[in-house]
Scaffold this motif. Sequence first.
Motif, PDB file in Angstrom:
ATOM      1  N   VAL A 123       0.872  -1.178   0.000  1.00  0.00           N
ATOM      2  CA  VAL A 123       0.000   0.000   0.000  1.00  0.00           C
ATOM      3  C   VAL A 123       0.906   1.224   0.000  1.00  0.00           C
ATOM      4  CG1 VAL A 123      -1.750   1.237   1.354  1.00  0.00           C
ATOM      5  CG2 VAL A 123      -1.805  -1.246   1.222  1.00  0.00           C
ATOM      6  N   LYS A 124       0.475   2.285  -0.663  1.00  0.00           N
ATOM      7  CA  LYS A 124       1.295   3.493  -0.732  1.00  0.00           C
ATOM      8  C   LYS A 124       1.612   4.014   0.665  1.00  0.00           C
ATOM      9  CE  LYS A 124      -0.340   4.990  -5.208  1.00  0.00           C
ATOM     10  NZ  LYS A 124      -1.016   6.026  -5.978  1.00  0.00           N
ATOM     11  N   ASN A 125       2.775   4.652   0.777  1.00  0.00           N
ATOM     12  CA  ASN A 125       3.281   5.101   2.067  1.00  0.00           C
ATOM     13  C   ASN A 125       2.313   6.045   2.769  1.00  0.00           C
ATOM     14  OD1 ASN A 125       5.105   5.293   4.154  1.00  0.00           O
ATOM     15  ND2 ASN A 125       6.287   6.909   3.198  1.00  0.00           N
ATOM     16  N   ILE A 126       1.766   7.009   2.069  1.00  0.00           N
ATOM     17  CA  ILE A 126       0.880   7.994   2.692  1.00  0.00           C
ATOM     18  C   ILE A 126      -0.397   7.332   3.218  1.00  0.00           C
ATOM     19  CG2 ILE A 126      -0.268   8.699   0.552  1.00  0.00           C
ATOM     20  CD1 ILE A 126       0.732  11.104   3.306  1.00  0.00           C
ATOM     21  N   ILE A 127      -0.912   6.358   2.499  1.00  0.00           N
ATOM     22  CA  ILE A 127      -2.128   5.665   2.941  1.00  0.00           C
ATOM     23  C   ILE A 127      -1.818   4.765   4.132  1.00  0.00           C
ATOM     24  CG2 ILE A 127      -3.915   4.012   2.260  1.00  0.00           C
ATOM     25  CD1 ILE A 127      -3.633   5.146  -0.587  1.00  0.00           C
ATOM     26  N   SER A 128      -0.671   4.082   4.083  1.00  0.00           N
ATOM     27  CA  SER A 128      -0.326   3.196   5.196  1.00  0.00           C
ATOM     28  C   SER A 128      -0.055   3.982   6.477  1.00  0.00           C
ATOM     29  CB  SER A 128       0.868   2.319   4.835  1.00  0.00           C
ATOM     30  OG  SER A 128       2.009   3.094   4.603  1.00  0.00           O
ATOM     31  N   TRP A 129       0.405   5.223   6.377  1.00  0.00           N
ATOM     32  CA  TRP A 129       0.569   6.066   7.566  1.00  0.00           C
ATOM     33  C   TRP A 129      -0.763   6.663   7.999  1.00  0.00           C
ATOM     34  CZ3 TRP A 129       3.894   6.268  11.196  1.00  0.00           C
ATOM     35  CH2 TRP A 129       5.239   6.005  10.967  1.00  0.00           C
ATOM     36  N   SER A 130      -1.595   7.020   7.029  1.00  0.00           N
ATOM     37  CA  SER A 130      -2.851   7.707   7.337  1.00  0.00           C
ATOM     38  C   SER A 130      -3.840   6.820   8.091  1.00  0.00           C
ATOM     39  CB  SER A 130      -3.511   8.196   6.053  1.00  0.00           C
ATOM     40  OG  SER A 130      -2.678   9.121   5.407  1.00  0.00           O
ATOM     41  N   PHE A 131      -3.875   5.562   7.749  1.00  0.00           N
ATOM     42  CA  PHE A 131      -4.860   4.667   8.368  1.00  0.00           C
ATOM     43  C   PHE A 131      -4.735   4.625   9.890  1.00  0.00           C
ATOM     44  CE2 PHE A 131      -6.576   0.438   9.433  1.00  0.00           C
ATOM     45  CZ  PHE A 131      -7.872   0.638   8.985  1.00  0.00           C
ATOM     46  N   PRO A 132      -3.560   4.299  10.459  1.00  0.00           N
ATOM     47  CA  PRO A 132      -3.497   4.256  11.925  1.00  0.00           C
ATOM     48  C   PRO A 132      -3.556   5.633  12.592  1.00  0.00           C
ATOM     49  CG  PRO A 132      -1.431   3.479  10.985  1.00  0.00           C
ATOM     50  CD  PRO A 132      -2.355   3.776   9.858  1.00  0.00           C
ATOM     51  N   ILE A 133      -3.176   6.691  11.866  1.00  0.00           N
ATOM     52  CA  ILE A 133      -3.162   8.016  12.478  1.00  0.00           C
ATOM     53  C   ILE A 133      -4.554   8.633  12.504  1.00  0.00           C
ATOM     54  CG2 ILE A 133      -2.365  10.390  12.182  1.00  0.00           C
ATOM     55  CD1 ILE A 133       0.294   9.236  11.192  1.00  0.00           C
ATOM     56  N   PHE A 134      -5.257   8.583  11.376  1.00  0.00           N
ATOM     57  CA  PHE A 134      -6.504   9.327  11.266  1.00  0.00           C
ATOM     58  C   PHE A 134      -7.755   8.535  11.630  1.00  0.00           C
ATOM     59  CE2 PHE A 134      -3.730  11.779   8.360  1.00  0.00           C
ATOM     60  CZ  PHE A 134      -3.725  12.950   9.108  1.00  0.00           C
ATOM     61  N   LEU A 135      -7.665   7.240  11.779  1.00  0.00           N
ATOM     62  CA  LEU A 135      -8.841   6.459  12.157  1.00  0.00           C
ATOM     63  C   LEU A 135      -9.405   6.880  13.519  1.00  0.00           C
ATOM     64  CD1 LEU A 135     -10.796   4.258  11.307  1.00  0.00           C
ATOM     65  CD2 LEU A 135      -9.276   2.603  12.392  1.00  0.00           C
ATOM     66  N   PRO A 136      -8.588   7.051  14.569  1.00  0.00           N
ATOM     67  CA  PRO A 136      -9.156   7.504  15.848  1.00  0.00           C
ATOM     68  C   PRO A 136      -9.749   8.913  15.756  1.00  0.00           C
ATOM     69  CG  PRO A 136      -6.903   6.740  16.165  1.00  0.00           C
ATOM     70  CD  PRO A 136      -7.169   6.729  14.703  1.00  0.00           C
ATOM     71  N   VAL A 137      -9.096   9.793  15.011  1.00  0.00           N
ATOM     72  CA  VAL A 137      -9.601  11.162  14.851  1.00  0.00           C
ATOM     73  C   VAL A 137     -10.941  11.140  14.114  1.00  0.00           C
ATOM     74  CG1 VAL A 137      -9.116  13.428  13.846  1.00  0.00           C
ATOM     75  CG2 VAL A 137      -7.269  12.104  14.887  1.00  0.00           C
ATOM     76  N   PHE A 138     -11.033  10.327  13.066  1.00  0.00           N
ATOM     77  CA  PHE A 138     -12.278  10.200  12.315  1.00  0.00           C
ATOM     78  C   PHE A 138     -13.402   9.684  13.211  1.00  0.00           C
ATOM     79  CE2 PHE A 138     -15.125   7.336   9.990  1.00  0.00           C
ATOM     80  CZ  PHE A 138     -15.745   8.264   9.157  1.00  0.00           C
TER      81      PHE A 138
END
Length: 132
Positions: free
Chosen positions: A44-59
């Motif tokens: 998976v692209k780097n930005i997506i693989s970082w975004s998933f664990p970071i932004f899921l709790p915020v979402f």
Amino acid sequence: IPNLVKISPFWGIATDLLGITLILTSYFIVGLGLRNILFFDWKVKNIISWSFPIFLPVFLYFAGFTNFIRIISFLGAGILGIESILNLIIHHLAQKRGALKPAFQVKVPLGLKICLAIFLVIGVGLEIAKFF
């Protein structure tokens, strides 16, 4: 802990800070593990693989789930269940398609892997049902 604050405010604040630190560090480790699985193993692209664990709790927080303990419980059980299932798949594919001969192999019968995966899916499903 409310009684601890009455006895000594210092110890009440110290235990609160320790609890927050423990939760955050464990979440960072789980998030980094998930990021590595997504990026290195599933390509998976780097930005997506970082975004998933970071932004899921915020979402989840902005979606109206404001109970911190429920969010952490859901993410812990859900993400660890998904991560464990991904590890089972990766282990199976590495043994089947791997080009390198490992120094040792852990031979787990396919039936046991399938049983474990089914229990993990049930656990993740129950946690999702409890959350919503």
